[in-house]
Design a protein around this motif. Structure first.
Motif, mmCIF file in Angstrom:
data_model
loop_
_atom_site.group_PDB
_atom_site.id
_atom_site.type_symbol
_atom_site.label_atom_id
_atom_site.label_comp_id
_atom_site.label_asym_id
_atom_site.label_seq_id
_atom_site.Cartn_x
_atom_site.Cartn_y
_atom_site.Cartn_z
ATOM 1 N N SER A 38 58.550 55.115 24.846
ATOM 2 C CA SER A 38 57.594 55.399 23.807
ATOM 3 C C SER A 38 56.408 54.584 23.660
ATOM 4 O O SER A 38 55.458 55.243 22.986
ATOM 5 N N LEU A 39 56.454 53.446 23.823
ATOM 6 C CA LEU A 39 55.582 52.525 23.632
ATOM 7 C C LEU A 39 53.975 52.978 24.666
ATOM 8 O O LEU A 39 53.080 53.177 24.206
ATOM 9 N N ALA A 42 53.002 56.100 23.353
ATOM 10 C CA ALA A 42 51.822 56.111 22.083
ATOM 11 C C ALA A 42 50.520 55.481 22.528
ATOM 12 O O ALA A 42 49.341 55.765 22.210
ATOM 13 N N LEU A 43 50.663 54.404 23.529
ATOM 14 C CA LEU A 43 49.373 54.061 24.070
ATOM 15 C C LEU A 43 48.406 55.045 24.743
ATOM 16 O O LEU A 43 47.274 54.865 24.475
ATOM 17 N N ASN A 186 59.974 44.061 21.558
ATOM 18 C CA ASN A 186 59.995 45.333 20.828
ATOM 19 C C ASN A 186 60.960 45.068 19.760
ATOM 20 O O ASN A 186 62.175 45.865 19.956
ATOM 21 N N PHE A 189 58.333 48.706 16.100
ATOM 22 C CA PHE A 189 57.616 49.569 17.331
ATOM 23 C C PHE A 189 55.860 49.325 17.061
ATOM 24 O O PHE A 189 55.381 48.981 18.137
ATOM 25 N N GLU A 190 55.360 49.134 15.893
ATOM 26 C CA GLU A 190 54.167 49.120 15.493
ATOM 27 C C GLU A 190 53.611 47.726 16.128
ATOM 28 O O GLU A 190 52.501 47.620 16.475
ATOM 29 N N LEU A 193 53.451 47.799 19.854
ATOM 30 C CA LEU A 193 52.347 48.851 20.232
ATOM 31 C C LEU A 193 50.985 47.979 20.178
ATOM 32 O O LEU A 193 50.221 47.986 21.071
ATOM 33 N N LYS A 197 48.360 46.933 23.175
ATOM 34 C CA LYS A 197 46.975 47.371 23.194
ATOM 35 C C LYS A 197 46.128 46.078 23.379
ATOM 36 O O LYS A 197 45.144 46.351 24.080
#
Ligand code: 5GP
Length: 224
Positions: A38-39, A42-43, A186, A189-190, A193, A197
């Motif tokens: 998922s990470l 999203a990235l 983790n 989640f935000e 992420l 990043k």
């Protein structure tokens, strides 16, 4: 988890690890349930300069998986033939199946200046670090054992025996985090992420990376 770490140094045509690649290579590993996929997904949605490499595997496709999208699905003799020819940058046995990263695809895309992200297991990540020390290894940790088990249960993909096996494997996998360059917990989640990043961004601010991406500025300033 196979537990067998393959030494690609013995293979013909291995990647010349002292070669100067213009792109960055990010390698993300984690135990299942830590939220790695998922990470990375999203990235990739946020970062158009990052491309993912599609691995080869001997496992059968699941659900909606498409050949060439999630994986290249091949049989074991074909996989082993490719491994013997040195076609894989790294390969490993994970949960009883073979998985490998195509060497040609990585070399070509990095030489073109692309940043690549690999979502692979810890054995493959450590092989890559040996062959290509500039690779950036990132390990995703769950916030705790109980939380990991709850996530595996919530996912509803596996029966109790598989979950038990995944939990046992997770202990071996988590112990490898110390060999990685970066570790992300983790819990939220935000936040995880954001951390991912930040790691990717920081690599792009290195002198050697900026010399390529901001060539005009460097030339104007007379920098080599
Ligand atoms: P799954 O079968 O659930 O898609 O993947 C099982 C595990 O194999 C995951 O940890 C995944 O990251 C890892 N994996 C996927 N592709 C590769 C690869 O090319 N090399 C290695 N070493 N592991 C991989």
């Amino acid at each position: 988890m196979g537990g067998r770490v393959v030494d690609n140094h013995a293979l013909p045509g291995r990647i010349p690890f002292d070669m100067e690649f213009p792109g960055n290579l990010f390698v993300v590993a984690a135990p299942s349930g830590a939220g790695k996929s998922s990470l990375v997904k999203a990235l990739l949605e946020l970062d158009s300069h990052l491309t993912v490499s599609v691995s080869h595997t001997t496992r059968a496709p699941r659900g909606q998986e498409v050949d060439g999208r999630e994986y290249w699905f091949i049989d074991e003799p074909s996989f082993r033939a490719k491994a013997a020819q040195g076609d894989f940058f790294e390969w490993a046995e994970v949960h009883g199946n073979l998985y490998g990263t195509s060497r040609a695809a990585i070399e070509q895309r990095m030489a073109e200046g692309h940043d690549i992200i690999l979502e692979i297991d810890w054995q493959g990540a450590l092989q890559i670090k040996k062959l290509f020390p500039q690779a950036v290894l990132i390990f995703i940790l769950p916030p705790g054992w109980q939380e990991l088990q709850q996530r595996l249960l919530r996912r509803g993909e596996d029966g109790p025996e598989t979950i038990q096996r995944r939990m046992e494997n997770a202990r071996v996998e988590v112990a490898q985090a110390r060999h990685f360059d970066f570790v992300i917990v983790n819990a939220l989640f935000e936040t995880a992420l954001f951390d991912l990043k930040a790691i990717v961004h920081s690599q792009r601010l290195k002198y050697s990376a900026l010399r390529r991406t901001r060539a005009a500025v460097f030339t104007a300033l007379g920098l080599q």
